[in-house]
Design a protein around this motif. Structure first.
Motif, PDB file in Angstrom:
ATOM      1  N   GLN A 174       0.822  -1.217   0.000  1.00  0.00           N
ATOM      2  CA  GLN A 174       0.000   0.000   0.000  1.00  0.00           C
ATOM      3  C   GLN A 174       0.856   1.268   0.000  1.00  0.00           C
ATOM      4  O   GLN A 174       0.437   2.320  -0.497  1.00  0.00           O
ATOM      5  N   GLN A 175       2.072   1.174   0.515  1.00  0.00           N
ATOM      6  CA  GLN A 175       2.949   2.339   0.556  1.00  0.00           C
ATOM      7  C   GLN A 175       3.364   2.816  -0.834  1.00  0.00           C
ATOM      8  O   GLN A 175       3.822   3.952  -0.995  1.00  0.00           O
ATOM      9  N   ALA A 176       3.217   1.969  -1.835  1.00  0.00           N
ATOM     10  CA  ALA A 176       3.627   2.355  -3.187  1.00  0.00           C
ATOM     11  C   ALA A 176       2.709   3.404  -3.789  1.00  0.00           C
ATOM     12  O   ALA A 176       3.100   4.110  -4.722  1.00  0.00           O
ATOM     13  N   LEU A 177       1.485   3.515  -3.293  1.00  0.00           N
ATOM     14  CA  LEU A 177       0.519   4.438  -3.879  1.00  0.00           C
ATOM     15  C   LEU A 177       0.696   5.826  -3.283  1.00  0.00           C
ATOM     16  O   LEU A 177       0.521   6.032  -2.087  1.00  0.00           O
ATOM     17  N   THR A 178       1.057   6.763  -4.124  1.00  0.00           N
ATOM     18  CA  THR A 178       1.215   8.152  -3.711  1.00  0.00           C
ATOM     19  C   THR A 178       0.451   9.035  -4.696  1.00  0.00           C
ATOM     20  O   THR A 178      -0.100   8.552  -5.690  1.00  0.00           O
ATOM     21  N   ALA A 179       0.432  10.328  -4.420  1.00  0.00           N
ATOM     22  CA  ALA A 179      -0.264  11.261  -5.314  1.00  0.00           C
ATOM     23  C   ALA A 179       0.354  11.262  -6.708  1.00  0.00           C
ATOM     24  O   ALA A 179      -0.326  11.501  -7.705  1.00  0.00           O
ATOM     25  N   GLU A 180       1.649  10.958  -6.778  1.00  0.00           N
ATOM     26  CA  GLU A 180       2.339  10.981  -8.070  1.00  0.00           C
ATOM     27  C   GLU A 180       2.441   9.618  -8.730  1.00  0.00           C
ATOM     28  O   GLU A 180       2.806   9.509  -9.905  1.00  0.00           O
ATOM     29  N   ARG A 181       2.133   8.550  -8.009  1.00  0.00           N
ATOM     30  CA  ARG A 181       2.413   7.220  -8.530  1.00  0.00           C
ATOM     31  C   ARG A 181       1.214   6.300  -8.366  1.00  0.00           C
ATOM     32  O   ARG A 181       0.673   6.144  -7.281  1.00  0.00           O
ATOM     33  N   ARG A 182       0.786   5.699  -9.471  1.00  0.00           N
ATOM     34  CA  ARG A 182      -0.290   4.718  -9.467  1.00  0.00           C
ATOM     35  C   ARG A 182       0.087   3.572 -10.407  1.00  0.00           C
ATOM     36  O   ARG A 182      -0.386   3.498 -11.529  1.00  0.00           O
ATOM     37  N   PRO A 183       0.957   2.669  -9.957  1.00  0.00           N
ATOM     38  CA  PRO A 183       1.329   1.533 -10.801  1.00  0.00           C
ATOM     39  C   PRO A 183       0.143   0.598 -11.011  1.00  0.00           C
ATOM     40  O   PRO A 183      -0.845   0.640 -10.271  1.00  0.00           O
TER      41      PRO A 183
END
Length: 227
Positions: A100-109
């Motif tokens: 879940q930490q991978a999801l940021t405002a700039e990143r949506r893999p």
């Protein structure tokens, strides 16, 4: 909703307090000191937020896979609080918590590969698809780094976790650039809280005695003589 969240499955010990959409969190990387830290973190969060224990709705906890002692400690503390307050427990995969930490405002893999160093030359891992603001839990597996078989969906890839620090060749084998890997990331109670609230709303909270750890590597986790 008022929820305490715990994550002790790795060398990082963390606790979080979810208060109607706001999350307060404390964390410390201190291997083998989780037993000294976790109760103090919980008490500090409740004290600073002026939240009495009796007003908590439940306890969310990272249930592994991870270090045997850490996983057992987190579940034990969560169960103890839940029994005392007569409230349920929400167990959440520590790999999903990490992803879940991978999801940021700039990143949506499109998908996130969460992988932890399992020691003994192996890694715990799960390929977690992304759906909106959350990652979904994929199959939790343990394997040697060279045996990792990941079928990525189309789209951006991202990976994170201590396995990539222990075995940097894994990222290269998966075709991941340096910018697509966060090797220093560890599961954190903040994401346990986020995912715990989601699971609560789906009706996945359980009675304290039904909250069980997940080790994946069952032959190592079982005590001698256990069936």
């Amino acid at each position: 909703m008022r929820l305490i969240a715990l994550e002790t499955a790795t060398e990082q010990c963390s606790a979080a307090l979810y208060l109607d959409g706001e999350i307060l969190c404390l964390r410390e990387r201190a291997a083998r000191r989780h037993g000294e830290l976790i109760l103090g973190q919980i008490e500090q969060l409740l004290r600073e937020a002026d939240v009495p224990r009796g007003s908590l709705d439940g306890v969310a906890v990272g249930r592994g896979p991870g270090a045997f002692t850490g996983v057992r400690l987190g579940l034990g503390v969560a169960q103890g609080i839940a029994f005392a307050l007569d409230c349920p427990v929400v167990p959440i995969s520590s790999l999903q918590v990490l992803a879940q930490q991978a999801l940021t405002a700039e990143r949506r893999p499109a998908a996130v590969l969460a992988a932890l160093d399992a020691r003994m030359g192996e890694i715990y891992w799960s390929l977690c698809p992304v759906q909106g603001e959350r990652v979904l839990l994929g199959v939790e597996q343990v394997s040697a780094p060279e045996d990792l078989e990941v079928v990525w969906p189309e789209g951006e890839r991202f990976a994170l976790g201590s396995a990539f620090a222990a075995f940097p060749e894994v990222a290269a084998a998966q075709g991941l650039s340096a910018g697509a890997v966060a090797a220093d990331a560890l599961p954190d109670a903040r994401e346990v809280a986020l995912l715990g609230v989601d699971a609560w709303e789906r009706g996945e909270a359980v009675a304290p005695e039904d909250a069980q750890p997940v080790y994946v590597r069952d032959d190592v986790a079982r005590p001698a003589g256990a069936s």
